[in-house]
Each structure stands twice: as C-alpha cells, then as structure tokens.
Write an enzyme that holds these catalytic residues in place. Structure first.
Site, PDB file in Angstrom:
ATOM      1  N   LYS A  78       0.830  -1.209   0.000  1.00 36.89           N
ATOM      2  CA  LYS A  78       0.000   0.000   0.000  1.00 36.89           C
ATOM      3  C   LYS A  78       0.866   1.261   0.000  1.00 36.89           C
ATOM      4  O   LYS A  78       0.615   2.195  -0.774  1.00 36.89           O
ATOM      5  CB  LYS A  78      -0.929  -0.031   1.230  1.00 36.89           C
ATOM      6  N   SER A  79       1.876   1.291   0.845  1.00 39.29           N
ATOM      7  CA  SER A  79       2.727   2.487   0.924  1.00 39.29           C
ATOM      8  C   SER A  79       3.405   2.753  -0.415  1.00 39.29           C
ATOM      9  O   SER A  79       3.458   3.900  -0.893  1.00 39.29           O
ATOM     10  CB  SER A  79       3.823   2.286   1.982  1.00 39.29           C
ATOM     11  N   ARG A  93       2.816   5.936  -3.357  1.00 42.21           N
ATOM     12  CA  ARG A  93       3.973   6.739  -3.784  1.00 42.21           C
ATOM     13  C   ARG A  93       4.229   6.588  -5.277  1.00 42.21           C
ATOM     14  O   ARG A  93       4.648   7.549  -5.942  1.00 42.21           O
ATOM     15  CB  ARG A  93       5.203   6.338  -2.965  1.00 42.21           C
ATOM     16  N   ARG A 136      -9.021  11.851  12.280  1.00 44.72           N
ATOM     17  CA  ARG A 136      -7.575  11.698  12.494  1.00 44.72           C
ATOM     18  C   ARG A 136      -6.837  13.046  12.434  1.00 44.72           C
ATOM     19  O   ARG A 136      -7.231  13.945  11.709  1.00 44.72           O
ATOM     20  CB  ARG A 136      -7.001  10.708  11.466  1.00 44.72           C
ATOM     21  N   GLN A 152       4.636   9.212   7.160  1.00 43.86           N
ATOM     22  CA  GLN A 152       3.704  10.079   6.424  1.00 43.86           C
ATOM     23  C   GLN A 152       4.122  11.537   6.549  1.00 43.86           C
ATOM     24  O   GLN A 152       4.108  12.288   5.565  1.00 43.86           O
ATOM     25  CB  GLN A 152       2.278   9.886   6.942  1.00 43.86           C
ATOM     26  N   ASP A 186       1.880  -1.006  11.831  1.00 44.26           N
ATOM     27  CA  ASP A 186       0.567  -1.508  11.405  1.00 44.26           C
ATOM     28  C   ASP A 186       0.327  -2.956  11.821  1.00 44.26           C
ATOM     29  O   ASP A 186      -0.761  -3.493  11.581  1.00 44.26           O
ATOM     30  CB  ASP A 186       0.434  -1.393   9.878  1.00 44.26           C
ATOM     31  N   LYS A 244      -4.595   5.808  14.560  1.00 40.62           N
ATOM     32  CA  LYS A 244      -4.671   5.098  13.280  1.00 40.62           C
ATOM     33  C   LYS A 244      -6.133   5.119  12.797  1.00 40.62           C
ATOM     34  O   LYS A 244      -6.921   5.939  13.258  1.00 40.62           O
ATOM     35  CB  LYS A 244      -4.129   3.680  13.437  1.00 40.62           C
ATOM     36  N   ARG A 292      -6.481   1.973  17.878  1.00 44.42           N
ATOM     37  CA  ARG A 292      -6.200   0.531  17.833  1.00 44.42           C
ATOM     38  C   ARG A 292      -5.839  -0.048  19.185  1.00 44.42           C
ATOM     39  O   ARG A 292      -6.082  -1.223  19.448  1.00 44.42           O
ATOM     40  CB  ARG A 292      -5.090   0.228  16.815  1.00 44.42           C
ATOM     41  N   ARG A 323      -7.571  -3.265   9.586  1.00 40.98           N
ATOM     42  CA  ARG A 323      -6.649  -4.190  10.258  1.00 40.98           C
ATOM     43  C   ARG A 323      -7.263  -4.795  11.523  1.00 40.98           C
ATOM     44  O   ARG A 323      -6.940  -5.924  11.893  1.00 40.98           O
ATOM     45  CB  ARG A 323      -5.317  -3.502  10.562  1.00 40.98           C
TER      46      ARG A 323
HETATM   47  C1  S3P Z   1       2.535   4.803   6.173  1.00 41.29           C
HETATM   48  C2  S3P Z   1       3.080   5.176   7.374  1.00 41.29           C
HETATM   49  C3  S3P Z   1       2.520   4.743   8.658  1.00 41.29           C
HETATM   50  C4  S3P Z   1       1.571   3.563   8.517  1.00 41.29           C
HETATM   51  C5  S3P Z   1       0.625   3.730   7.372  1.00 41.29           C
HETATM   52  C6  S3P Z   1       1.390   3.888   6.073  1.00 41.29           C
HETATM   53  C7  S3P Z   1       3.152   5.309   4.934  1.00 41.29           C
HETATM   54  O1  S3P Z   1       1.810   5.821   9.226  1.00 41.29           O
HETATM   55  O2  S3P Z   1       0.830   3.375   9.704  1.00 41.29           O
HETATM   56  O3  S3P Z   1      -0.251   2.622   7.254  1.00 41.29           O
HETATM   57  O4  S3P Z   1       2.824   4.791   3.849  1.00 41.29           O
HETATM   58  O5  S3P Z   1       3.963   6.240   5.025  1.00 41.29           O
HETATM   59  P1  S3P Z   1       2.527   6.944  10.124  1.00 41.29           P
HETATM   60  O6  S3P Z   1       3.414   7.734   9.253  1.00 41.29           O
HETATM   61  O7  S3P Z   1       1.395   7.774  10.657  1.00 41.29           O
HETATM   62  O8  S3P Z   1       3.248   6.188  11.195  1.00 41.29           O
END
Ligand code: S3P
Length: 451
Positions: free
Chosen positions: A32-33, A37, A133, A180, A331, A358, A362, A406
């Site tokens: 996903k990350s 990007r 959030r 993030q 996560d 989150k 969580r 999750r």
């Molecule tokens: C992510 C960073 C994490 C993670 C999220 C994806 C990312 O969040 O929990 O699912 O893709 O950069 P945080 O930056 O808030 O820790």
C-alpha cells in the site's frame, strides 16, 4: 464516499475454526505504501510511468482519483498494471471539486505535502475515520513552506489548503516517528527552491526516499547529531518516469502468515513479499516468539528486497516488544496481538501511543476485542500486556471494527483459532488494503462466512 457508514450498511462476517489445517501457496496484494507513492511520483514525473503489481484497494484508488482531479491521469492497464501520465513537478491543476481520500491517512497526508507547494486551492476530506484523524502533524510543517490551511477544530478534515506560490525550504525535526509526515515534507520540498531537510530521530519506512532516487531526484541522508537521520531533498529535480514493480505488502502478508502459525498443522507459503528492513519488526517479534518462518528465494525487485515466506504452525511463547521497534511494525500490532493471545505466557508491547491515531484507536480496539474473546489483557499508559494461555482463547464475541481494516482482519484471523467463532460487525473496510482477503483465506482452508 468509500466505506462511510452514512452511505452503506455494514457487512458482518464470522470466522470459525477450519476442519483441516491451512495449506497452500499464495500471493498478497501490492504494498500500500509503495502503491500510493508510485502513483504520486508518477504524477509529478515527466513522461508515462508504468507500474506493475499496484494495490487496487480503495485507499490507492482514492489516490488515483485525486491525482486525476489534479490533472494527472492514472489508468489501469489490466492485471494490476497501471500507467500514470506525469505533469512534471509543479504541474498539477486546481481541482474543481472536493478531493475525497476515503479511509486513507497516507493519501491525505502525502497529497497535502504535494499541494502545499502548488499555487492552487484544494478542499480535502475523507470518511468518518479519516475525518477524526489528526492532520496538524502535517499542517504545522507545511505552513512553514508558506502554505495556508483552514481546518476544522483540532486540525481535522475537511480542510482547505492554499498552496504557496513562492515556497521557502524547511528544516524540520519530526516530533513523532511518522513516515507520512516525513514524506509530506519531502514531497513539498520538490517544488521548492533549495534544500528541504527532515530530521527523524527514529528511522521510519523509507519508500519515499528510495522512489525519489529511482525517479532521478537527489536525496541525501546523513547521521544527525542526536543519533537520528537527516534526510535532504534538493528542490526542482527533474523526475523522469521510471517503471515500478510493487512487491507484496508485508503488512497484508502478516494476516495469512499468523493464521498459518496459530491454526494447528498449517503450512502456508506467501510469495513475493516486500522485506524492506524498516517494515520488518513483526518478523523479529515472531522469531523471538519461536515461530517457524523461513525466508525463501530472497531477491531484489525494483529497488526493494523481496522473499517468499513459509510459515508452519507451532507453539509460540510470549515476548517483550521494545518501543523502539514500533516504527518498523506500526501496522502489525493488531495481528501480533492475535498471535500473542494464542502464545504461552505474557507478551508486553511497549510504546504504542501512535496506535491511538490510526484508522481507529487501535490500542483500545485490540484490548476491548481480546477481552471480549476471553483473553486477559491490560493497557497501562501506552503499553499493552496480553496473557497467553498456550492454547486457543475462548472467542465467541462480536468485535466492533470501527472502520478499521486491520482490526477487522486481525479478529477474523483470531477466529480461525478460537474455541468459538468470532464475528466482526463490518468487513467492508478490508477492501481499503486487502481486496480478496476472505476468498484468499478461505482458499487456504479458512472458514470465514457471511453467516
Ligand atoms: C505509512 C506510514 C505509517 C503507517 C501507514 C502507512 C506510509 O503511518 O501506519 O499505514 O505509507 O507512510 P505513520 O506515518 O502515521 O506512522
């Protein structure tokens, strides 16, 4: 709007112990990350970026739709392959309508970084979970570039961003370990003259830095004086479209992996899982707990380390998980909690403050869910303690998933091992990160049903 209780009815599901062990070879959807990007940097590059293995989950589709509304066209080409036609750095256009990022914190925060240094105005919102959030963690550093924001109370969405026409570079020390926030600042730095620096006291996932370099940007890292890392991007790089192969998401692989560990007699292999060291905390924990996991066929794909993971069921023991490991497995705590509930002895997970912000809180959701499944569990400040009995917990509970994919998947996996079935109130959010989860788990022999 994806997965908002105001527009759809919840979809409950029940997981029960399967009659036979789990077995098989599978692949999980793309990371996903990396998928977010790939689309975003593809949109800022010059030329057409070709992506294979993109996660076609709702979160990533929200990013694709938002980029389209900003003038960068991303389109599926079949079989998880996508193309993005980049507009070049600074080339995004003002969107005519609200940008709705659904359930995705990553989409919202990274896009705000990009928007902060485009001289346009955009209105950003999300589903009920995302609107709760905190966005202050990105709004605060992005204001330093010269961007203006109007937000709801507590810096929540919906918000309006008016990007800086003449941005100034920023030197920013992360107050929370967040990839993030780091990424939002680095992405804002792309359309800013000079050097933008982020100092991270604790290392977080580095997919943005890796991919920026892959597209030809200059990103320098050096040790910070306090033991952390200084990451500097030089403004106005020419990002050149480059192919991207997205590996399987280790955060998604965690669910079938732990299911295989806790359903007696199981053996499951998950192929092509990304093993970026800054995502590897869960595997360290599971090794310490005595899990039988083998890394097969280790290789490098598209600048990220990848391997096949083979998991065999067996006895697990409790472990103490140190707080400094949190950014490398942020996560994975919900699914690790399911494993800990089946282990023998006490598991203590320390330093979980970030879990409270989150997709749901969580820390509370794990504790409440495990408690209702008959597991002895305690929250003390930011620490979670789970007492495992060395056998299957009772189960027999209904879990409130609170729009959190999750939490939904972690309790369905637990329900494959508990003495009585576990029911979740709403499975729809699973589609944000792991489309096909139920079919995949049932294909391994799982018993997850709609009633
Ligand atoms: C992510 C960073 C994490 C993670 C999220 C994806 C990312 O969040 O929990 O699912 O893709 O950069 P945080 O930056 O808030 O820790």
């Amino acid at each position: 709007m994806a997965n908002d209780f105001s527009t759809r009815s919840p979809a409950p599901l029940t997981a029960s112990r399967p009659r036979t062990p789990l077995a098989g070879n599978i692949r999980v959807p793309g990371d996903k990350s990396i998928s977010h990007r790939a689309l975003m940097l593809g949109a800022l590059a010059v030329g057409r970026t070709e992506i294979s293995g993109l996660l076609e989950g709702e979160d990533v589709l929200a990013t694709a739709a938002a980029l389209g509304a900003l003038g960068a066209h991303a389109a599926p080409a079949g079989g998880g392959r996508w193309t993005v036609d980049g507009v070049g750095i600074g080339g995004l256009a003002e969107p005519e309508n609200l940008l709705d990022l659904g359930n995705s914190g990553t989409a919202a925060r990274l896009l705000l970084g990009i928007l902060a240094t485009h001289p346009i105005t955009a209105f950003v919102t999300g589903d009920a979970s995302l609107r709760r959030r905190p966005m202050g963690r990105v709004v605060e550093p992005l204001r330093r570039f010269g961007a203006r924001f109007v937000t709801r109370e507590g810096a929540r969405l919906p918000l309006a961003v008016n990007g800086a026409a003449n941005p100034v570079p920023v030197d920013y020390r992360l107050p929370v370990p967040s990839a993030q926030v780091k990424s939002a600042v680095l992405l804002a730095g792309l359309n800013t003259p000079g050097a933008t620096t982020v100092i991270e006291p604790q290392p977080t996932r580095d997919h943005t830095e890796r991919m920026l370099r892959h597209f030809g940007a200059t990103v320098e890292t050096e040790p910070a004086t306090d033991g952390g890392k200084r990451i500097t991007v030089t403004g106005f790089p020419e990002l050149i479209a480059a192919p991207i192969a997205v590996p399987g998401d280790p955060s998604s692989a965690a669910f079938p992996l732990i299911a295989a560990l806790i359903v007696p007699g199981s053996e499951v292999t998950i192929e092509g899982v990304g093993l970026n060291p800054l995502r590897g905390g869960l595997f360290e924990c599971l090794r310490e707990m005595g899990a039988d996991i083998a890394l097969l066929n280790e290789r490098d794909e598209g600048g990220e380390p990848v391997a096949d993971l083979r998991a065999r069921a067996g006895a697990l023991t409790g472990a103490v998980i140190p707080p400094e490991r949190a950014p490398r497995m942020i996560d994975e705590y919900p699914i690790l909690a399911s494993a800990a509930a089946c282990a023998r002895g006490r598991t203590v997970m320390r330093g979980l403050a970030e879990l409270r912000v989150k997709e749901s809180d969580r820390l509370s959701a794990i504790a409440a869910g495990l408690h209702s499944c008959g597991v002895r569990v305690a929250v003390d400040g930011d620490d979670l303690t789970i007492e495992g009995e060395g056998g299957p917990p009772a189960g027999g509970a209904l879990i409130a998933t609170q729009l959190d994919h999750r939490i939904a998947m972690s309790f369905l996996v637990l329900g494959l091992a508990t003495r009585l079935p576990v029911r979740i109130d709403d499975a729809a959010p699973i589609a944000t990160s792991f489309p096909g989860f139920v079919t995949l788990m049932n294909g391994l022999g799982g018993a997850i049903r709609a009633e």
